[in-house]
Design a protein around this motif. Structure first.
Motif: not given
Lengths: 113, 114
Positions: A35, A37, A39, A45, A47, A50, B90, B105
């Motif tokens: 994955f 991610y 931020q 977070m 996505l 993937r 988290f 998340f």
């Protein structure tokens, strides 16, 4: 133990250009997931994309694509036509089934206008 | 967006006090996780749950306990908070989107232990 390495702590790119973020991992498993991610400063977070290890075709999501090299255990993220909103920390992560995700240390991406 | 909430979102506490963080999901996913995020370490797993009352330790579980009495709630407790537990926490849920496994998340909880 599985490990994930992001060798670029920081990257910068001009708006509208293309940038590639690197990720390598170590595993003895043959079936796993990878994955990316994102931020942003909000800390959420998100996505991005993937990849299933059993799939040879590289995943693509709009301007985001990956270069998955299973034998080399490499999983890089390419961002095309970079936008100011792409500025964020990017984390590469590895997972097997429902087990935990193992994260890299992150790459901070700056977009220059 | 996956339906995951965390409470509180911010907390300041003193060394030696107990602290409980809550994660709530509306997705009915079986798997739930607690991670902590510290500079230079990415996210590291503290504990995870694979069902009601079924939990297991992650790589940084010392000083933490968890409980899951309902599918939708996963609690993380710091029995006696220390300054080293200052971090961003988290929660995540694990499930399939179609045939594909993914973890989603929550928004995170910033904890400061003085």
């Amino acid at each position: 133990a599985q490990t994930v390495t992001q060798s670029q702590p920081e990257m910068s790119v001009q708006e509208a250009e293309t940038v590639t973020l690197s990720c390598t991992y170590d595993t003895s498993e043959s079936d796993y997931y990878l994955f990316w991610y994102k931020q942003p400063p909000s800390r959420q977070m998100i996505l991005v994309i993937r990849q299933e290890a059993y799939k040879q075709q590289n995943a693509t999501e709009n301007r985001f694509s990956v270069n998955f090299q299973k034998a080399a255990k490499s999983f890089s993220l390419k961002i095309s036509d970079s936008q100011l909103g792409d500025a964020a920390m990017y984390f590469c992560a590895y997972g097997v089934g429902a087990q935990k995700l193992v994260f890299g240390q992150g790459t901070r991406l700056t977009i220059n206008p | 967006d996956a339906g995951i909430t965390q409470s509180p979102r911010h907390k300041v506490t003193e060394t030696g006090t107990p602290v409980t963080l809550r994660c709530h999901q509306t997705e009915n996913h079986r798997y739930m996780y607690w991670y902590r995020q510290d500079p230079g370490h990415g996210l590291r797993l503290i504990h995870y749950s694979y069902g009601v009352k079924d939990t297991d330790k992650g790589e940084v579980s010392d000083g933490y306990s968890v409980s899951r009495s309902k599918t939708e709630d996963f609690l993380l407790t710091l029995e006696s908070a220390t300054s080293s537990q200052t971090s961003v926490y988290f929660c995540a849920i694990g499930g399939t989107s179609g045939p594909r496994w993914t973890q989603y998340f929550g928004p995170g909880t910033r904890l400061l232990v003085l």
